[in-house]
Design an enzyme around this catalytic site. Structure first.
Site, PDB file in Angstrom:
ATOM      1  N   LYS A  82       0.842  -1.204   0.000  1.00 19.29           N
ATOM      2  CA  LYS A  82       0.000   0.000   0.000  1.00 19.29           C
ATOM      3  C   LYS A  82       0.881   1.259   0.000  1.00 19.29           C
ATOM      4  O   LYS A  82       0.610   2.225  -0.713  1.00 19.29           O
ATOM      5  CB  LYS A  82      -0.934  -0.015   1.214  1.00 19.29           C
TER       6      LYS A  82
ATOM      7  N   GLN B 132      -4.746  -1.788   9.541  1.00 16.51           N
ATOM      8  CA  GLN B 132      -4.605  -3.133   8.962  1.00 16.51           C
ATOM      9  C   GLN B 132      -5.154  -4.182   9.929  1.00 16.51           C
ATOM     10  O   GLN B 132      -4.787  -4.198  11.098  1.00 16.51           O
ATOM     11  CB  GLN B 132      -3.118  -3.388   8.661  1.00 16.51           C
TER      12      GLN B 132
ATOM     13  N   ASP C 161     -11.250   2.414   3.717  1.00 21.09           N
ATOM     14  CA  ASP C 161     -11.471   0.968   3.598  1.00 21.09           C
ATOM     15  C   ASP C 161     -12.958   0.649   3.418  1.00 21.09           C
ATOM     16  O   ASP C 161     -13.317  -0.465   3.051  1.00 21.09           O
ATOM     17  CB  ASP C 161     -10.976   0.261   4.872  1.00 21.09           C
TER      18      ASP C 161
END
Ligand code: NDP
Length: 284
Positions: free
Chosen positions: A54, A98, A121
């Site tokens: 990322k 994460q 997200d």
């Protein structure tokens, strides 16, 4: 006849190139640099690989990124504090924590603490709810990537039978909602579905997100179907990746199929980058 292979790597490369141009424009015209904060807690090796890719994608596109690597023993309060700080940081437009988090942390509370306007997200209940009722929202990256790949086949979803295997909050359920909003007739299958092969055989569009190596057999595919394989499965001690669909057999029957790797996988990060650029544009 063999299926057309949907090249997720090529599609994601073109999305990333478009974003690079968009970010350069934003810098030039508004002096605006999109910013993404990535939080990683503990030492999960798979999470480390995802976070690194990322960050690499951000650098390539021109997005400012900062990593917050916290030790395994981080407390819930410390993590929530960091999120509060990032919620109020004007150079950060997207926050990504994460997962999975270490077991002692409450994942739900952490994800809910992210400002929905920075929830790139698309996991915050506000964004999930908006998606459900058809309001503009950050869409979760993997399902959004799946939809992009289906769109690029040029096949109209309206009136088609779409079957989704898997009902997780991360993939199966949101994909089903997105297919529904494109006017497909949607069936959601799961571990208690009575006749999975029979359900799959009805699918004009089959999306499989189960996490079991080649569980969906070639003989379950309707001839000409669009088959999107979200699964990423690794055999013990091997680096080779397998999807949830028996690829070699399925590609002889399907009209279109995604490979693993190189199908859905690369799309997830591309859609995360897209959401981050959108988040930066939102306030201006
Ligand atoms: P989950 O484990 O959260 O969900 C799996 C789903 O599959 C569940 O709904 C489960 O049903 C269903 N299932 C399990 N066994 C069967 C069975 N025998 N028959 C029918 N349905 C079954 O997984 P995720 O949704 O998070 O991920 C699915 C796969 O996608 C994984 O391989 C994961 O690695 C991959 N993935 C890939 C991404 C990417 O490419 N970027 C991103 C996210 C995931 P039930 O609800 O009844 O238990």
């Amino acid at each position: 006849m063999s299926a057309k292979i949907i090249d997720g790597k090529a599609v994601s490369d073109s999305i990333r190139a478009e974003l690079r141009a968009e970010v350069a424009r934003m810098k030039g015209t508004k002096g605006l640099v999109p910013g993404l904060a990535v939080i990683i807690v503990g030492n999960d090796p798979a999470s480390r690989v995802y976070v690194d890719s990322k960050k690499r994608a951000c650098a390539e596109i021109g997005i400012y990124s900062e990593e917050h690597a916290l030790p395994e023993k981080t407390t819930q309060a410390e993590l929530l504090n960091l999120i509060r700080k990032l919620n109020n940081d004007p150079k950060i437009h997207g926050i990504l924590c994460q997962v999975p988090l270490p077991k002692h942390l409450d994942e739900k509370e952490v994800l809910n603490a992210i400002d929905p306007r920075k929830d790139v997200d698309g996991f915050h209940p506000v964004n999930v709810g908006k998606m459900m009722v058809g309001e503009k929202a950050f869409l979760p990256c993997t399902p959004h990537g799946v939809m992009e790949l289906i769109k690029r086949t040029g096949i109209a979803l309206q009136g088609k039978q779409a079957v989704v295997v898997g009902r997780s909050n991360i993939v199966g359920k949101p994909v089903a909602i997105m297919l529904l909003s494109e006017n497909a007739t949607v069936t959601i299958c799961h571990s208690r579905t009575a006749d999975l092969p029979g359900e799959c055989r009805k699918a004009d569009v089959l999306v499989v997100a189960v996490g079991k190596k080649e569980m969906v057999k070639g003989g379950w595919i309707k001839p000409g179907a669009v088959v999107i394989d979200v699964g990423v499965n690794r055999e013990e001690g091997s680096k080779k990746l397998y999807g949830d669909v028996e690829y070699e057999a399925a590609k002889e029957v399907a009209g279109y199929i995604t490979p693993v790797p190189g199908g859905v996988g690369p799309m997830t990060i591309a859609m995360l980058m897209k959401n981050t650029v959108e988040a930066a544009n939102m306030g201006r």
